[in-house]
Motif scaffolding. Structure first.
Motif, short mmCIF file in Angstrom:
data_model
loop_
_atom_site.label_atom_id
_atom_site.label_comp_id
_atom_site.label_asym_id
_atom_site.label_seq_id
_atom_site.Cartn_x
_atom_site.Cartn_y
_atom_site.Cartn_z
N PRO A 125 1.77 11.17 14.05
CA PRO A 125 1.45 12.19 15.06
C PRO A 125 -0.04 12.46 15.12
CG PRO A 125 2.40 13.21 13.11
CD PRO A 125 2.52 11.74 12.92
N GLN A 129 -0.55 16.85 19.14
CA GLN A 129 0.86 16.72 19.49
C GLN A 129 1.55 18.07 19.45
OE1 GLN A 129 2.85 13.72 17.26
NE2 GLN A 129 4.79 13.91 18.34
N THR A 131 5.30 20.31 20.91
CA THR A 131 6.69 20.12 21.29
C THR A 131 7.27 21.43 21.81
OG1 THR A 131 8.89 19.45 20.53
CG2 THR A 131 7.52 20.64 18.95
N GLU A 143 10.72 21.45 13.38
CA GLU A 143 10.82 20.32 14.29
C GLU A 143 9.91 19.19 13.78
OE1 GLU A 143 13.10 20.37 16.60
OE2 GLU A 143 13.51 22.44 16.02
N GLU A 145 8.15 17.03 15.21
CA GLU A 145 6.89 16.90 15.93
C GLU A 145 5.80 17.83 15.41
OE1 GLU A 145 10.14 15.89 18.96
OE2 GLU A 145 9.85 17.27 17.30
N THR A 146 6.21 18.89 14.72
CA THR A 146 5.22 19.85 14.23
C THR A 146 4.65 19.45 12.86
OG1 THR A 146 6.87 21.24 13.11
CG2 THR A 146 6.44 21.70 15.43
N TYR A 153 6.96 8.00 12.90
CA TYR A 153 8.09 7.99 13.80
C TYR A 153 8.04 6.75 14.69
CZ TYR A 153 4.92 9.49 17.54
OH TYR A 153 3.90 9.56 18.46
N ASP A 170 9.36 9.09 26.15
CA ASP A 170 9.47 10.38 25.48
C ASP A 170 10.42 11.30 26.23
OD1 ASP A 170 7.90 9.90 23.32
OD2 ASP A 170 6.07 10.64 24.24
N ARG A 181 15.09 8.32 18.74
CA ARG A 181 13.80 8.60 18.14
C ARG A 181 14.02 8.97 16.67
NH1 ARG A 181 8.76 12.06 20.74
NH2 ARG A 181 7.18 10.65 19.92
N TYR A 183 12.31 9.98 12.99
CA TYR A 183 11.18 10.49 12.21
C TYR A 183 11.52 10.35 10.74
CZ TYR A 183 9.23 12.85 16.35
OH TYR A 183 8.70 13.11 17.59
#
Length: 213
Positions: A125, A129, A131, A143, A145-146, A153, A170, A181, A183
């Motif tokens: 990331p 980034q 989310t 999450e 993405e954080t 990922y 995405d 997806r 991670y």
């Protein structure tokens, strides 16, 4: 016909309201019109506030979702050695979301990622980034993405066509041959947490029977 004997209110001439009273009445009427407009538009906080509120209101988490059921829908597997496997399926009017998570030792995670390689390469990331997702919060987890450290990922496309695998998105792909997806987060010095998420067209995935109370 105007009564010549009628008395005018203070500051009133020729039976008409003073100018300041007329101005106040106009302001009150304008305020009422604005308030009515807000009510009719659903008190929209920004461009998508009203829609987001409606979508949140009709969202629900399906019952009876097991990690094995979710893994089968994703076309993947949950290793027998996986720790704390959890799965959930959220139903909304726009799209359904399936999520699955579990932990593996570093060595087990390495073998799992080699077995399920991403299309292209593993990504990390960026600091920018962001989310809007609130999926894994259902399990009390952040999450993916954080997360900024120890995270990579990619898109894992079991059974996907070559054309789709070359350009995963995405956004919410809901084709029959979808990508998931994935991670992988090294959340401790010895273990890696796997996060999996995919989307489905609403109402197209037969859900498991609701458990009896």
């Amino acid at each position: 016909m105007t009564d010549p004997n009628a008395r005018s209110a203070p500051g009133q001439k020729d039976g008409r309201a003073p100018r300041r009273w007329r101005a106040a009445a106009v302001l009150v009427l304008a305020g009422a019109v604005i308030a009515a407009g807000v009510l009719l538009t659903g008190a929209d906080d920004g461009k998508d506030g009203g829609r987001a509120a409606r979508e949140a209101a009709d969202a629900r988490w399906a019952e009876g979702i097991t990690p094995e059921w979710m893994a089968e829908r994703m076309g993947l597997d949950v290793p027998a050695t996986a720790g704390s496997p959890r799965a959930a399926y959220e139903v909304t009017s726009r799209f359904d979301t399936g999520i699955l998570t579990f932990t593996l030792t570093r060595a087990e995670a390495k073998r799992y990622l080699e077995k399920h390689p991403p299309d292209g390469k593993w990504l990390e990331p960026t600091s920018a980034q962001t989310t809007n997702a609130h999926d894994f919060a259902h399990f009390g987890l952040p999450e993916p993405e954080t997360l900024k450290k120890g995270i990579r990922y990619g898109y894992v496309c079991p059974g996907a066509t070559a054309e789709w695998a070359q350009s995963p998105s995405d956004t919410y792909d809901m084709s029959d041959e979808r990508c998931v997806r994935l991670y992988a987060h090294d959340h401790t010095p010895t273990h890696t947490r796997i996060y999996l998420r995919t989307h489905f067209a609403p109402g197209t995935t037969p859900l498991p029977p609701t458990p009896s109370p």
